[in-house]
Write a protein that holds these residues in place. Structure first.
Motif, PDB file in Angstrom:
ATOM      1  N   SER A  61     120.774  81.938  20.900  1.00  0.00           N
ATOM      2  CA  SER A  61     120.721  83.348  21.286  1.00  0.00           C
ATOM      3  C   SER A  61     121.913  83.752  22.149  1.00  0.00           C
ATOM      4  O   SER A  61     122.436  84.850  22.003  1.00  0.00           O
ATOM      5  CB  SER A  61     119.450  83.642  22.086  1.00  0.00           C
ATOM      6  N   PRO A 126     120.263  92.586  29.402  1.00  0.00           N
ATOM      7  CA  PRO A 126     118.995  92.493  28.671  1.00  0.00           C
ATOM      8  C   PRO A 126     118.984  91.443  27.560  1.00  0.00           C
ATOM      9  O   PRO A 126     117.924  90.966  27.173  1.00  0.00           O
ATOM     10  CB  PRO A 126     118.831  93.893  28.080  1.00  0.00           C
ATOM     11  N   ASP A 129     117.426  88.371  28.881  1.00  0.00           N
ATOM     12  CA  ASP A 129     115.969  88.478  28.978  1.00  0.00           C
ATOM     13  C   ASP A 129     115.321  88.367  27.603  1.00  0.00           C
ATOM     14  O   ASP A 129     114.260  87.760  27.456  1.00  0.00           O
ATOM     15  CB  ASP A 129     115.587  89.807  29.648  1.00  0.00           C
ATOM     16  N   SER A 130     115.965  88.960  26.591  1.00  0.00           N
ATOM     17  CA  SER A 130     115.351  88.812  25.264  1.00  0.00           C
ATOM     18  C   SER A 130     115.477  87.386  24.746  1.00  0.00           C
ATOM     19  O   SER A 130     114.608  86.919  24.025  1.00  0.00           O
ATOM     20  CB  SER A 130     115.868  89.820  24.236  1.00  0.00           C
ATOM     21  N   ALA A 133     112.710  85.609  26.221  1.00  0.00           N
ATOM     22  CA  ALA A 133     111.443  86.044  25.630  1.00  0.00           C
ATOM     23  C   ALA A 133     111.190  85.399  24.269  1.00  0.00           C
ATOM     24  O   ALA A 133     110.068  85.418  23.774  1.00  0.00           O
ATOM     25  CB  ALA A 133     111.420  87.575  25.502  1.00  0.00           C
ATOM     26  N   THR A 134     112.221  84.811  23.659  1.00  0.00           N
ATOM     27  CA  THR A 134     111.992  84.167  22.372  1.00  0.00           C
ATOM     28  C   THR A 134     111.081  82.951  22.508  1.00  0.00           C
ATOM     29  O   THR A 134     110.549  82.465  21.508  1.00  0.00           O
ATOM     30  CB  THR A 134     113.310  83.710  21.685  1.00  0.00           C
ATOM     31  N   GLY A 142     106.188  89.098  22.730  1.00  0.00           N
ATOM     32  CA  GLY A 142     107.552  89.611  22.809  1.00  0.00           C
ATOM     33  C   GLY A 142     107.648  91.085  22.435  1.00  0.00           C
ATOM     34  O   GLY A 142     108.371  91.852  23.078  1.00  0.00           O
ATOM     35  N   THR A 147     108.609  89.092  29.227  1.00  0.00           N
ATOM     36  CA  THR A 147     109.510  87.959  29.436  1.00  0.00           C
ATOM     37  C   THR A 147     108.699  86.896  30.177  1.00  0.00           C
ATOM     38  O   THR A 147     107.582  87.174  30.630  1.00  0.00           O
ATOM     39  CB  THR A 147     110.705  88.364  30.307  1.00  0.00           C
TER      40      THR A 147
ATOM     41  N   PRO C  64     113.846  93.135  28.509  1.00  0.00           N
ATOM     42  CA  PRO C  64     114.628  92.542  27.435  1.00  0.00           C
ATOM     43  C   PRO C  64     115.237  93.624  26.549  1.00  0.00           C
ATOM     44  O   PRO C  64     114.808  94.780  26.584  1.00  0.00           O
ATOM     45  CB  PRO C  64     113.598  91.706  26.661  1.00  0.00           C
ATOM     46  N   GLU C  68     114.994  98.572  27.292  1.00  0.00           N
ATOM     47  CA  GLU C  68     115.670  99.026  28.511  1.00  0.00           C
ATOM     48  C   GLU C  68     115.332 100.474  28.859  1.00  0.00           C
ATOM     49  O   GLU C  68     115.237 100.836  30.030  1.00  0.00           O
ATOM     50  CB  GLU C  68     117.194  98.918  28.377  1.00  0.00           C
TER      51      GLU C  68
END
Lengths: 393, 354, 132
Positions: A61, A126, A129-130, A133-134, A142, A147, C64, C68
């Motif tokens: 990622s 972000p 953070d994503s 979150a995976t 998700g 998160t 995430p 936003e």
């Protein structure tokens, strides 16, 4: 109960290496990995790894890089060997050591290099953070914008609510971690904090404040493993063996558990480890747990059996978790102050345990450390890898 | 035979279920005035409903449709049309109605389409539903008028352009909460208000939106439907007219001979704003919430461009029981969180963040 | 652009359609085809009422990617009246503070969009129950 006696087919530590945890803007993932590999291989210069297991969660990622086994084997001058990446979110490091353990025990290979690497600063904002979150259930967690921090916050709120604990019940975990990190040159935050700083910390995701959450950063750690029979006897370090290895899973999503505050996989993982080592929980001298969030420290202590349900936080209030306490944790600062290196955590922990058992922890030394346990969590205890290390005594 | 122009189906049709939806946020008109007119002055009265960040015509239609289904007490699989009229469909191409149909369980044996005729897109869908059910092609058809109305910042429209609307499930008159006696549609090519393709905000002809547009079309439609049915204003307990602001419906009601009392229950514009395609229809829900059985209602919508749809309805004995099966319109209106212009600008996507 | 991974979950996302175990009556959400309670096959569809209460919650201010523009937003684990826990955002909170135990009801809302040109993704959220 007595610890199983050393034997010739024990999996033992031949070398360790780690980089300080921090922000390596000028160093790439492969370079960072190599630093720790070079250091680890100095422990046994003649022992060429026959297999490489890379523990990593976020490279696909954050660095647009999968296929880390081959990348790092090649870059580290090990072109041609068996190499593969192992991913179990935050438990990747423990999972990779577990795979190394199994490979060595099977007799298929004679030496395995486990590298934990996380390079999180290649992206900012972000997207980080994503990426984190995976590790949650994408379709059902998700998609709701959560998160790991969010999950920890919900567990923490529920924990404080169910156990009628004060708002700062978990502060002791953070204070302990920061105290221990002061004397760890590899730690990211080497500054002690007190209750006052905890109370004044900005809120990240209510009730998780800045001191309840570990800072995510770059780092690499490598551990070279072999069987005792293959280790040369001229090592300057005491021999440390893996006395037990266990990996268990729970549900991926928190909401799929009947009781989210019960880390069943962690409980099972510790039980399996203790059975394998032939000891009881009271024989564990210290515990490198996964304090990515302070609530995880409390829940891990409870699941392991060091505290009853709802009482884990009290161990952090009465000094039991300090270096001189009943069950020291985060002895080099833990994820909280050493820094959170994502999927590499399990390898950092293992090396910290090894240093304790070798008596080389210096100011962070746990007195009379003979048996140490490390445990890393994928997600909120969805995957749990537990290892018990022992010195030959 | 009915008189030329009147729309009357072969089979009698009624409203089997109805449901409103109004989002919870309210922007007082005085806030718009504070920003665009006089920071220190006293603003105009009234406020408008504003959709939250996670709301649009699809989500609002789903909730209104669910309310209508609760009151209808029929199986959603027997619906043969889901039609949504709006000026604010979230997609330019991709129906709102398919999402609504899926959400309420009406798929797959159903027609689905989005309707567009400015502020009367919803009543247009209602009229089509009368035909669909009244012809015997379908037992039930769902027609929805819903909007998150657009108004250019600072424009006169911005004081009232609100969010909300209603869903009506039309079906056999025997099952209905209100029978639909007859309807009529009056249409001309009158460009009083429009929004070109790909433009964000509509433009309007200012005073041209009055006499030749709103007043002419509503009056003609109302007069025609009343004269054709030999009725006069005193035959109605309630009348609802499209509500772009407070004054227009008051004035048109008066000129047609309706009293303030007859229009008061369906007049929501000062509390939720002009909900465009939802305006007249949500007014009807408020009337159905309070009407007694056997009362006659005149509903006249207006859509720029321009046209008016007129309906004559009579409530049935089934209304008082079944209307309690869903939230009434007043509950939605009373559920309110006042917001300032900055929050409104954010919620409506008027802040440039990329 | 991603389409099918959301589309295939429409029924679950729009209206909380899960499963019920025909053997032990256990209600499942999200659907998982094998009953976690008795281990038997559980594929009978079951539409949840959407009523529940807050098990725990928190506020997200560092979102995430894709979320936003919604910050700060509230995420909760909701205990459905039929039993299962579900992770979902809370919406339309109003002035009354959320607490553990607050009664909530399901609404279908926009979860996020797949960029400026991609599809709009709708699904369940929960709001404080109307005190009607």
């Amino acid at each position: 109960m007595a610890l199983n006696r050393p034997s010739e087919d024990d999996v033992v530590v031949a070398g360790v290496g780690m980089t300080p945890v921090g922000e390596y803007w000028d160093i790439s993932l492969r370079e960072l990995a190599l630093r720790s590999i070079t250091e680890a291989r100095q422990g046994a210069p003649t022992l060429r790894p026959q297999a490489l297991f890379v523990a990593n969660m976020l490279a696909a990622s954050l660095s647009a890089q999968a296929h880390l086994g081959t990348l790092i084997a090649d870059f580290a001058g090990l072109r041609g060997i068996e190499a593969v990446a192992i991913e179990a979110a935050g438990a990747s490091g423990g999972a990779a050591i577990r795979q190394a353990f199994l490979a060595l025990k099977s007799g298929s290979v004679e030496s395995v290099l486990v590298v934990g690497i996380e390079k999180v600063t290649d992206k900012v904002g972000p997207l980080v953070d994503s990426a984190l979150a995976t590790g949650t259930d994408a379709d059902y967690e998700g998609i709701q914008g959560i998160t790991p921090t969010t999950q920890a916050a919900m567990l923490m709120r529920r924990y404080l609510h169910e156990h009628n604990a004060p708002d700062d019940a978990l502060s002791g975990f953070s204070i302990n971690a920061h105290t221990n990190a002061v004397t760890n040159p590899n730690a990211m935050f080497r500054r002690a904090i007190g209750l006052k700083q905890y109370h004044n910390a900005p809120m990240i995701s209510d009730p998780v404040n800045m001191f309840d959450a570990a800072p995510l950063a770059d780092g690499a750690a490598s551990i070279l493993l072999t069987r005792r029979e293959l280790l040369s006897n001229n090592s300057q370090h005491p021999c440390i063996r893996i006395a037990a290895s266990a990996l268990t899973t729970s549900t991926l999503a928190i909401h799929d558990r009947p009781d989210p505050l019960n880390f069943r996989a962690a409980k099972q993982s510790v039980e399996n480890s203790l059975n394998m080592a032939g000891i009881g929980i009271e024989q564990i001298d210290f515990f490198e747990l996964h304090d990515q969030f302070s609530i995880l420290a409390a829940l891990s202590l409870e699941a392991a059996g060091f505290a009853e349900r709802g009482k884990g936080w009290k161990l952090a209030q009465n000094g039991d978790i300090q270096l001189q306490g009943e069950i020291p944790i985060s002895t080099f600062g833990g994820s909280k102050a050493r820094g959170d290196i994502g999927g590499a955590t399990g390898v950092f922990q293992a090396i910290e345990v090894v240093r304790q058992l070798q008596g080389e922890a210096q100011e962070n030394q746990v007195p009379n450390a003979q048996i140490g346990m490390s445990q890393c969590l994928g997600g909120m205890g969805s995957t749990v890898a537990t290892h018990i290390f022992a010195s030959d005594g | 035979m009915t008189e030329a122009g009147l729309l009357k189906p072969i089979r009698d049709v009624g409203i089997v279920g109805y449901g409103a939806y109004i989002p919870r946020y309210r922007l007082p008109a005085s806030e718009v005035a504070r920003i665009w007119k006089d920071p220190a002055g006293v603003g105009p009265p009234g406020e408008k409903a504003v959709a939250g960040l996670d709301e649009d015509v699809i989500t609002m239609s789903i909730e209104a449709a669910r309310n209508a289904m609760s009151r209808a007490t029929i199986d959603a699989s027997s619906i043969r049309a889901v039609w949504v009229g709006s000026e604010s469909h979230p997609y330019a191409v991709k129906p709102t109605s398919t999402v609504v149909a899926e959400a309420i369980g009406a798929v797959p044996n159903t027609q689905a389409a989005d309707w567009e005729f400015a502020c009367k897109a919803g009543t247009e869908a209602m009229q089509a539903a009368i035909g669909f059910v009244g012809s015997g092609m379908a037992d039930y058809a769902l027609s929805i008028g819903m909007d998150t109305a657009q108004g250019r910042p600072g424009d006169a429209l911005e004081y009232t352009a609100g969010a909300g609307g209603a869903a009506f499930l039309l079906g056999p008159v025997e099952e209905s909460l209100a029978s639909i006696e007859v309807s009529y549609s009056f249409t001309t090519d009158t460009p009083d208000f429009f929004r070109r393709a790909n433009e964000k905000y509509p433009v309007h002809g200012e005073r041209f939106t009055g006499e030749p547009a709103y007043f002419k079309h509503i009056s003609m439609a109302a007069e025609k439907i009343m004269s054709s049915t030999n009725s006069s204003p005193e035959d109605f307990s309630y009348a609802i007219f499209h509500q772009p602001n407070v004054k227009f419906p008051q004035r048109v009601a008066k000129s047609l001979g309706f009293t303030a009392d007859q229009i008061k229950d369906g007049m929501l514009v000062s509390r939720i704003g002009n909900t465009y395609a939802g305006s007249a229809m949500v007014g009807l829900t408020a009337v159905l919430d309070v009407a007694d059985p056997g009362e006659r209602i005149l509903l006249v919508s207006y859509g720029s461009g321009a046209g008016s749809d007129a309906f004559i309805l009579t409530t049935t004995d089934q209304l008082p029981q079944r209307r309690n099966l869903a939230l009434d319109t007043e509950s939605y209106i009373k559920r309110r969180t006042e917001i300032d212009y900055a929050t409104y600008a954010r919620y409506r996507g008027k802040l440039v963040t990329k | 652009m991603e389409v099918s991974r959301h589309w295939r979950l429409n029924k679950q996302r729009y209206s909380l359609v899960g499963e019920v175990c025909p053997h032990c009556e256990h209600k499942l959400f999200p659907p998982r085809d094998i009953c976690p309670d008795c281990g038997e096959d559980a594929r009978d569809l079951f539409e949840f009422s959407g009523k529940g209460s807050v098990y725990s919650f928190t506020t997200v201010s560092q979102a995430p990617a894709g979320f936003e523009e919604s910050v700060p937003y509230t995420v909760a684990i909701v205990q459905l009246d039929e039993g299962p826990l579900v992770t979902a955002q809370l919406t339309d909170l109003g002035d009354k503070p959320v607490e553990i135990g607050t009664p909530v009801e399901m609404v279908t809302r926009k979860l996020r969009s797949d960029g400026d040109q991609g599809m709009l993704i709708y699904g369940y959220k929960f709001r404080p129950a109307f005190a009607a």
